[in-house]
Design an enzyme around this catalytic site. Sequence first.
Site, PDB file in Angstrom:
ATOM      1  N   LYS B  45       0.821  -1.224   0.000  1.00 54.11           N
ATOM      2  CA  LYS B  45       0.000   0.000   0.000  1.00 54.11           C
ATOM      3  C   LYS B  45       0.854   1.273   0.000  1.00 54.11           C
ATOM      4  CE  LYS B  45      -2.021  -1.122   3.844  1.00 54.11           C
ATOM      5  NZ  LYS B  45      -1.331  -2.428   4.017  1.00 54.11           N
ATOM      6  N   SER B 113      -7.107  -0.881   6.881  1.00 57.47           N
ATOM      7  CA  SER B 113      -8.567  -0.670   6.893  1.00 57.47           C
ATOM      8  C   SER B 113      -9.313  -1.920   6.444  1.00 57.47           C
ATOM      9  CB  SER B 113      -8.954   0.545   6.034  1.00 57.47           C
ATOM     10  OG  SER B 113      -8.341   0.521   4.755  1.00 57.47           O
TER      11      SER B 113
END
Lengths: 209, 209
Positions: B45, B113
Amino acid sequence: MSIASNEKDEHIVWHQHPIDKTFRATLKKQKPAVLWFTGLSGAGKSTVAGALENRLAQLGYHTYLLDGDNVRHGLCRDLGFSAQDRRENIRRIGELAKLMADAGLIVLTAFISPHRTEREMVRELLPEGEFLEVFVNTTLDVCELRDPKGLYKKARAGEITNFTGIDAEYEVPLQPEIDLPAGDMGIDALVELCLTELSQRGIIDVSSH
Amino acid sequence: MSIASNEKDEHIVWHQHPIDKTFRATLKKQKPAVLWFTGLSGAGKSTVAGALENRLAQLGYHTYLLDGDNVRHGLCRDLGFSAQDRRENIRRIGELAKLMADAGLIVLTAFISPHRTEREMVRELLPEGEFLEVFVNTTLDVCELRDPKGLYKKARAGEITNFTGIDAEYEVPLQPEIDLPAGDMGIDALVELCLTELSQRGIIDVSSH
């Protein structure tokens, strides 16, 4: 090929072109700053900050105004009005302003922020010279006479308690970077005064915009 | 002259030149957006988001990357790792990203998340089309093999509990705006894929930059 095998190359590029404050400042031809407007309710914080933002934007600067409207209903919506929650409110706004300044913006904030310790807490979050305390210096008498939201009247009647200037103290800034005689001067003059200060501090360069 | 007496004039100017999203978008020649990178620990990410930010900045776009480094030690420093605190962490990042997008930025966020409801909560904070879920789609096997921080090893040994992918679920995005095969493609190709998507959605216009 996996990402891991490319990471080394990517890091070299990263170091050659760091997307940091300096890079952004060059790209945007402006120095980031946080203009922290403080003063009594009705002093004119939002009005002056809004007019200044308008002027800066017309000059091509990239700004953002944080106030009760866009913070209390969002980021700080879980907070009430206890002493602890008010302090946490100011802390979060300070952290938010810090990140926005890090993104290269000229950030304007308009909150009563009555306590010196809280304003100093925000000052210390930011690099030297990036936090400018802007004292919207209007006397209590004038603020109470204006009373745009009818809050002073309610506070005097005892319908609101813990109201800054009436039964809660406003701690006057001792050495604000900008001191605005907002009870005596019109908006245009106050905005000019701010622009002169920002220019002298190298935050904006009106000649190049 | 008091500020109050000038407010009317000021408001007229304000309406003529509203410093809103449209004004900023025109000024900056970019559409604000939030690129919400989600995926397992070690999926890539931060690496992909960082490389994309680098590329966008070189093209002259104004971006900001939110990640654990600049959020957990500041705005969210009062939060721990309970389910409730993790949710509040994502909520604040969402509100922060919303304000930054409102300021005109292309915001990139890099957080695991893992829960769909939390990602949807952020999506709903933002105007239609402004939230892009970017799934950094790397298999658990590959992430565990990379294990850049040695966290999978610790989780397998039981030294860390509640670790996403091992003893806590990662809820795969059902309809991500961008799906990145980050276990199979190199960084440059992944960045190109993102640029193509952003261009097709009108967020960037590479031809004009």
